[in-house]
Design a protein around this motif. Structure first.
Motif, mmCIF file in Angstrom:
data_model
loop_
_atom_site.group_PDB
_atom_site.id
_atom_site.type_symbol
_atom_site.label_atom_id
_atom_site.label_comp_id
_atom_site.label_asym_id
_atom_site.label_seq_id
_atom_site.Cartn_x
_atom_site.Cartn_y
_atom_site.Cartn_z
ATOM 1 N N ALA A 1 -12.448 -31.866 15.136
ATOM 2 C CA ALA A 1 -12.365 -30.440 14.790
ATOM 3 C C ALA A 1 -11.027 -29.867 15.220
ATOM 4 C CB ALA A 1 -13.484 -29.666 15.475
ATOM 5 N N PRO A 2 -10.406 -29.079 14.353
ATOM 6 C CA PRO A 2 -9.184 -28.381 14.765
ATOM 7 C C PRO A 2 -9.517 -27.187 15.652
ATOM 8 C CG PRO A 2 -9.771 -27.755 12.530
ATOM 9 C CD PRO A 2 -10.777 -28.788 12.958
ATOM 10 N N THR A 3 -8.505 -26.673 16.313
ATOM 11 C CA THR A 3 -8.661 -25.429 17.063
ATOM 12 C C THR A 3 -8.625 -24.253 16.100
ATOM 13 O OG1 THR A 3 -7.668 -26.284 19.079
ATOM 14 C CG2 THR A 3 -7.579 -23.904 18.758
ATOM 15 N N VAL A 4 -9.601 -23.381 16.245
ATOM 16 C CA VAL A 4 -9.601 -22.094 15.546
ATOM 17 C C VAL A 4 -9.870 -21.013 16.591
ATOM 18 C CG1 VAL A 4 -10.872 -20.664 13.903
ATOM 19 C CG2 VAL A 4 -10.234 -22.984 13.273
ATOM 20 N N LEU A 5 -8.958 -20.080 16.687
ATOM 21 C CA LEU A 5 -9.100 -18.941 17.612
ATOM 22 C C LEU A 5 -9.448 -19.398 19.028
ATOM 23 C CD1 LEU A 5 -10.931 -16.517 15.157
ATOM 24 C CD2 LEU A 5 -8.487 -16.748 15.591
ATOM 25 N N GLY A 6 -8.696 -20.346 19.489
ATOM 26 C CA GLY A 6 -8.801 -20.769 20.887
ATOM 27 C C GLY A 6 -9.930 -21.728 21.211
ATOM 28 N N SER B 1 -12.147 -30.170 8.932
ATOM 29 C CA SER B 1 -10.679 -30.094 8.930
ATOM 30 C C SER B 1 -10.253 -29.109 7.857
ATOM 31 C CB SER B 1 -10.111 -31.489 8.647
ATOM 32 O OG SER B 1 -8.702 -31.445 8.666
ATOM 33 N N MET B 2 -9.326 -28.211 8.210
ATOM 34 C CA MET B 2 -8.893 -27.193 7.248
ATOM 35 C C MET B 2 -7.743 -27.697 6.390
ATOM 36 S SD MET B 2 -9.079 -23.866 9.777
ATOM 37 C CE MET B 2 -7.919 -24.555 10.945
ATOM 38 N N TRP B 3 -6.802 -28.389 7.042
ATOM 39 C CA TRP B 3 -5.571 -28.802 6.349
ATOM 40 C C TRP B 3 -5.312 -30.295 6.433
ATOM 41 C CZ3 TRP B 3 -4.278 -25.356 3.080
ATOM 42 C CH2 TRP B 3 -4.524 -24.000 3.362
ATOM 43 N N GLY B 4 -6.291 -31.048 6.877
ATOM 44 C CA GLY B 4 -6.196 -32.506 6.780
ATOM 45 C C GLY B 4 -5.675 -33.230 8.010
ATOM 46 N N SER C 1 -8.778 -33.941 17.534
ATOM 47 C CA SER C 1 -8.467 -32.558 17.186
ATOM 48 C C SER C 1 -6.992 -32.374 16.859
ATOM 49 C CB SER C 1 -8.848 -31.649 18.362
ATOM 50 O OG SER C 1 -8.604 -30.301 18.019
ATOM 51 N N SER C 2 -6.723 -31.376 16.029
ATOM 52 C CA SER C 2 -5.358 -30.925 15.795
ATOM 53 C C SER C 2 -5.300 -29.429 16.103
ATOM 54 C CB SER C 2 -4.966 -31.187 14.336
ATOM 55 O OG SER C 2 -3.745 -30.528 14.056
ATOM 56 N N HIS C 3 -4.171 -28.977 16.616
ATOM 57 C CA HIS C 3 -4.015 -27.555 16.887
ATOM 58 C C HIS C 3 -2.619 -27.113 16.446
ATOM 59 C CE1 HIS C 3 -2.433 -29.578 20.512
ATOM 60 N NE2 HIS C 3 -1.523 -28.598 20.488
ATOM 61 N N GLY C 4 -2.437 -25.792 16.351
ATOM 62 C CA GLY C 4 -1.159 -25.251 15.889
ATOM 63 C C GLY C 4 -0.262 -24.782 17.012
ATOM 64 N N TRP C 5 -0.858 -24.328 18.116
ATOM 65 C CA TRP C 5 -0.046 -23.877 19.248
ATOM 66 C C TRP C 5 -0.746 -24.226 20.570
ATOM 67 C CZ3 TRP C 5 -1.683 -21.029 15.071
ATOM 68 C CH2 TRP C 5 -2.665 -20.043 15.260
HETATM 69 C C1 LIG Z 1 -7.923 -19.321 11.032
HETATM 70 C C2 LIG Z 1 -7.087 -20.199 11.907
HETATM 71 C C3 LIG Z 1 -7.097 -20.003 13.257
HETATM 72 C C4 LIG Z 1 -6.345 -20.831 14.101
HETATM 73 N N1 LIG Z 1 -6.379 -20.614 15.457
HETATM 74 C C5 LIG Z 1 -5.650 -21.402 16.268
HETATM 75 C C6 LIG Z 1 -5.660 -21.201 17.680
HETATM 76 O O1 LIG Z 1 -6.286 -20.296 18.201
HETATM 77 N N2 LIG Z 1 -4.929 -22.027 18.453
HETATM 78 C C7 LIG Z 1 -4.206 -23.057 17.933
HETATM 79 O O2 LIG Z 1 -3.586 -23.803 18.686
HETATM 80 N N3 LIG Z 1 -4.159 -23.271 16.583
HETATM 81 C C8 LIG Z 1 -4.875 -22.474 15.750
HETATM 82 N N4 LIG Z 1 -4.832 -22.666 14.400
HETATM 83 C C9 LIG Z 1 -3.991 -23.728 13.837
HETATM 84 C C10 LIG Z 1 -4.752 -24.989 13.519
HETATM 85 O O3 LIG Z 1 -5.433 -25.464 14.650
HETATM 86 C C11 LIG Z 1 -3.759 -26.037 13.027
HETATM 87 O O4 LIG Z 1 -3.246 -25.616 11.781
HETATM 88 C C12 LIG Z 1 -4.334 -27.429 12.901
HETATM 89 O O5 LIG Z 1 -3.303 -28.349 12.681
HETATM 90 C C13 LIG Z 1 -5.311 -27.515 11.747
HETATM 91 O O6 LIG Z 1 -5.894 -28.799 11.717
HETATM 92 P P1 LIG Z 1 -6.555 -29.344 10.365
HETATM 93 O O7 LIG Z 1 -5.417 -29.771 9.466
HETATM 94 O O8 LIG Z 1 -7.385 -30.493 10.790
HETATM 95 O O9 LIG Z 1 -7.334 -28.234 9.782
HETATM 96 C C14 LIG Z 1 -5.560 -21.858 13.546
HETATM 97 C C15 LIG Z 1 -5.569 -22.046 12.160
HETATM 98 C C16 LIG Z 1 -6.314 -21.229 11.355
HETATM 99 C C17 LIG Z 1 -6.316 -21.475 9.878
#
Ligand SMILES: Cc1cc2nc3c(=O)[nH]c(=O)nc-3n(C[C@H](O)[C@H](O)[C@H](O)COP(=O)(O)O)c2cc1C
Length: 393
Positions: free
Chosen positions: A305-310, A255-258, A337-341
């Motif tokens: 695991a969060p989403t990173v780069l799809g 997890s990157m941001w919790g 999982s958590s994602h940003g978009w």
């Molecule tokens: C380097 C990086 C790449 C990311 N790529 C994506 C992405 O491709 N798609 C998406 O939905 N979110 C993306 N995110 C957003 C994270 O998935 C989002 O911040 C998530 O809440 C992080 O979860 P965590 O708190 O468990 O780390 C990305 C974040 C980072 C830092």
């Protein structure tokens, strides 16, 4: 320094090497306690060396043999396995002992030619049916393919009831000579099994069946302490090769941001409350050996695991691929999982786990931080997983 060879029985010596300082194996497995490369000298009227050592330790091996007999007089070198940590010193040993023949399986012969340029006329290919009479000491051979390469075999010393199984029953630690001297040896052996033998557990079961008719008083593997209480490790290997699991969840997360971590904590706590053993591994700093060891008897996987780069965060992608390759006996899984978009981690986790036969009980993907409702969903998922782990629907 006076070379020390350890007498195991009359005419049988450990002439291996302790590599106290080694910290990495196969570019993958951390070695917090170092490791050993065990080689054994068996002397009847003729003399055989069972396995050799990692490149760089050839001089130490020859010196230890020299403490007992002239290394130029070896009659046989037994190659149970072609990997360089056991076979790497073969060219130097054969050069030092010009009449010695290299004893190996047919597949081993191909590997010895390819890896070590051993001429065919110096090789003696053996099968299960063969015996090597050293005069007062008799070696038998047990074909044991894929433990953990195709050419592997065990050697058995009939008079002393000693099994030399090379990597099977091994462990990575430089500590101790015998099993009862190393308190955490079963844990080390479980890690080793998970890292090296678990993908070949069916081959392991077959090999154990072959051993049932052999009386064994000492198991002398190629890494780690010798088992002078052989039933200890035989019992464990029977369970591990059969894929017996415990009511235990292996929680592997990053997890990157919790946000994912928050879900992971909820699930782990809920599982604990349900009486499930929980082994948590932060994949950003995991010891692959610890993870592999827990997978040996874990019944469920929680992958967070969060989403990173799809897709999955790279640390989780790596772990998920490793878990699939290690073929653990896991029965159930859940993904958090958590994602940003747009997300993507959950889908990739499902794709990787789909061919494994592990039943996915549920996947929870949240946008950003989980809402209260989503936290409750995580609790429900954990309860469902606990029920399945306990065998309740
Ligand atoms: C380097 C990086 C790449 C990311 N790529 C994506 C992405 O491709 N798609 C998406 O939905 N979110 C993306 N995110 C957003 C994270 O998935 C989002 O911040 C998530 O809440 C992080 O979860 P965590 O708190 O468990 O780390 C990305 C974040 C980072 C830092």
């Amino acid at each position: 320094m006076k070379p020390i060879a350890i007498e195991l029985r009359k005419g049988v010596h450990w002439v291996g090497v302790k590599d106290w300082g080694r910290r990495m194996f196969d570019g993958l497995i951390p070695l917090p306690h170092g490791t050993s490369y065990n080689a054994y000298l068996v002397q009847g009227e003729k003399t055989a060396l069972v396995d050799t050592v990692n490149p760089g330790f050839e001089g130490e091996l020859l010196a230890k043999i020299g403490a007992i007999t002239d290394p130029a007089t070896l009659d046989y070198v037994i190659m149970n396995h072609a990997e360089p940590d056991h076979a790497g010193a073969i060219p130097i040993v054969l050069a030092a002992s010009p009449q010695a023949r290299l004893v190996l399986t047919a597949k081993g012969a191909d590997m010895a030619a390819r890896y070590y340029q051993v001429p065919r006329e110096r090789m003696q290919v053996v099968t299960d049916a063969d015996m090597l009479d050293l005069g007062g000491k008799t070696l038998r051979f047990v074909d044991a393919p894929f433990l953990h390469w195709p050419e592997t075999m065990f050697t058995y010393l009939a008079e002393d009831k000693i099994l030399f199984p090379c990597d099977f029953f091994g462990s990575h630690t430089a500590a101790g000579v015998y099993d009862d001297e190393v308190a955490d040896l079963p844990v080390r052996a479980q890690m080793y099994f998970g890292e090296i033998m678990m993908p070949f557990h069916k081959a392991g079961e077959r090999a154990l069946k072959k051993l049932t008719d052999l009386p064994i008083e000492l198991i002398a593997p190629s890494h780690g302490p010798l088992w002078r209480h052989p039933e200890r490790i035989l019992d464990l290997y029977r369970k591990w090769t059969a894929g017996e699991t415990l009511p235990k969840a292996v929680v592997a997360y990053v997890s990157m941001w919790g946000s994912t971590e928050r879900l992971v904590r909820i699930v782990a706590e809920t599982l604990l409350g349900e009486g499930i053993r929980v082994a948590v591994h932060d994949l950003a700093q995991v010891d692959v050996g610890d993870l592999a060891g827990d997978l040996v008897d874990g019944r469920a996987l929680v992958l967070g695991a969060p989403t990173v780069l799809g897709g999955l965060h790279p640390a989780a992608l790596n772990a998920a691929n490793l878990i699939r390759a290690l073929k653990p006996p896991l029965k159930y899984a859940a993904v958090l999982s958590s994602h940003g978009w747009a997300g993507g981690a959950v889908r990739q986790a499902q794709e990787i786990l789909a061919p494994t036969g592990i039943e996915l009980i549920g996947a929870l993907g949240v946008h950003g931080r989980a809402t209260e409702e989503e936290e409750n969903a995580a609790r429900s998922l954990a309860e469902e997983l606990a029920n399945r782990i306990k065998g309740e629907r």
